[in-house]
Design a protein around this motif. Structure first.
Motif, PDB file in Angstrom:
ATOM      1  N   SER A  63       0.829  -1.206   0.000  1.00 33.66           N
ATOM      2  CA  SER A  63       0.000   0.000   0.000  1.00 33.66           C
ATOM      3  C   SER A  63       0.866   1.259   0.000  1.00 33.66           C
ATOM      4  N   ASP A  64       1.902   1.261   0.832  1.00 34.18           N
ATOM      5  CA  ASP A  64       2.795   2.418   0.884  1.00 34.18           C
ATOM      6  C   ASP A  64       3.563   2.582  -0.425  1.00 34.18           C
ATOM      7  N   ALA A  65       3.969   1.484  -1.041  1.00 33.21           N
ATOM      8  CA  ALA A  65       4.672   1.567  -2.323  1.00 33.21           C
ATOM      9  C   ALA A  65       3.764   2.150  -3.393  1.00 33.21           C
ATOM     10  N   GLU A  66       2.511   1.734  -3.396  1.00 29.07           N
ATOM     11  CA  GLU A  66       1.564   2.285  -4.360  1.00 29.07           C
ATOM     12  C   GLU A  66       1.369   3.781  -4.138  1.00 29.07           C
ATOM     13  N   GLU A  67       1.302   4.171  -2.885  1.00 32.87           N
ATOM     14  CA  GLU A  67       1.158   5.608  -2.581  1.00 32.87           C
ATOM     15  C   GLU A  67       2.372   6.388  -3.066  1.00 32.87           C
ATOM     16  N   LEU A  68       3.555   5.803  -2.893  1.00 32.42           N
ATOM     17  CA  LEU A  68       4.779   6.457  -3.358  1.00 32.42           C
ATOM     18  C   LEU A  68       4.753   6.614  -4.872  1.00 32.42           C
ATOM     19  N   LEU A  69       4.323   5.595  -5.564  1.00 34.02           N
ATOM     20  CA  LEU A  69       4.249   5.684  -7.024  1.00 34.02           C
ATOM     21  C   LEU A  69       3.274   6.772  -7.463  1.00 34.02           C
ATOM     22  N   ARG A  70       2.138   6.837  -6.794  1.00 31.33           N
ATOM     23  CA  ARG A  70       1.164   7.896  -7.138  1.00 31.33           C
ATOM     24  C   ARG A  70       1.741   9.278  -6.841  1.00 31.33           C
ATOM     25  N   ALA A  71       2.442   9.381  -5.722  1.00 32.09           N
ATOM     26  CA  ALA A  71       2.972  10.690  -5.321  1.00 32.09           C
ATOM     27  C   ALA A  71       4.087  11.158  -6.248  1.00 32.09           C
TER      28      ALA A  71
ATOM     29  N   GLU B  34       7.897  17.140  -0.097  1.00 30.09           N
ATOM     30  CA  GLU B  34       7.583  16.644   1.249  1.00 30.09           C
ATOM     31  C   GLU B  34       6.710  15.386   1.221  1.00 30.09           C
ATOM     32  N   LYS B  35       5.720  15.342   0.335  1.00 28.07           N
ATOM     33  CA  LYS B  35       4.820  14.193   0.264  1.00 28.07           C
ATOM     34  C   LYS B  35       5.586  12.917  -0.109  1.00 28.07           C
ATOM     35  N   VAL B  36       6.508  13.021  -1.059  1.00 24.05           N
ATOM     36  CA  VAL B  36       7.320  11.878  -1.475  1.00 24.05           C
ATOM     37  C   VAL B  36       8.228  11.443  -0.337  1.00 24.05           C
ATOM     38  N   SER B  37       8.821  12.378   0.321  1.00 22.11           N
ATOM     39  CA  SER B  37       9.722  12.070   1.434  1.00 22.11           C
ATOM     40  C   SER B  37       8.985  11.341   2.564  1.00 22.11           C
ATOM     41  N   ALA B  38       7.777  11.795   2.887  1.00 25.64           N
ATOM     42  CA  ALA B  38       6.993  11.147   3.948  1.00 25.64           C
ATOM     43  C   ALA B  38       6.600   9.731   3.541  1.00 25.64           C
ATOM     44  N   ALA B  39       6.217   9.555   2.281  1.00 26.53           N
ATOM     45  CA  ALA B  39       5.843   8.217   1.800  1.00 26.53           C
ATOM     46  C   ALA B  39       7.045   7.285   1.832  1.00 26.53           C
ATOM     47  N   ARG B  40       8.192   7.773   1.401  1.00 24.87           N
ATOM     48  CA  ARG B  40       9.402   6.945   1.433  1.00 24.87           C
ATOM     49  C   ARG B  40       9.757   6.542   2.860  1.00 24.87           C
TER      50      ARG B  40
END
Length: 108
Positions: free
Chosen positions: A25-33, A40-46
């Motif tokens: 789920s987190d990987a998918e969110e990172l791909l979307r971001a 900041e959004k990418v950094s938080a997801a990573r």
């Protein structure tokens, strides 16, 4: 005691699956971001992905250790049984061999 270990292993497997689902789920969110944005959004997801991966790896290592210990216990119990009942063990092995031989010969 064996039943207790089985229940614990089932819970560990479920928790491991939940952790792996969280990683996905987190990987998918990172791909979307990262599709159109950075920052900041990418950094938080990573960071969440790294935390999830660390937790999943830890649980996987714990589950592997529990499985190895259970295997060792089963091997010790089998060894003790064979040493205490050598002729019974030979009889059981011969019976299993006979049944397997019969099943194989039927299959031809």
């Amino acid at each position: 005691m064996s039943q207790n270990l089985s229940g614990t292993n089932d819970i560990s497997k479920e928790k491991l699956m939940q952790d792996l689902q969280l990683v996905v789920s987190d990987a998918e969110e990172l791909l979307r971001a990262t599709a159109g944005q950075a920052g900041e959004k990418v950094s938080a997801a990573r960071e969440r992905i790294q935390d999830s991966l660390s937790a999943a790896k830890g649980r996987l290592a714990d589950a592997e250790e529990a499985m190895l210990e259970k295997t060792r216990e089963a091997a010790r119990a089998t060894d003790e049984y064979v040493h205490e009942n050598p002729w019974r063990a030979v009889g059981i092995a011969a019976g299993v061999g006979l049944v397997v031989g019969m099943l194989i010969s039927r299959g031809r």
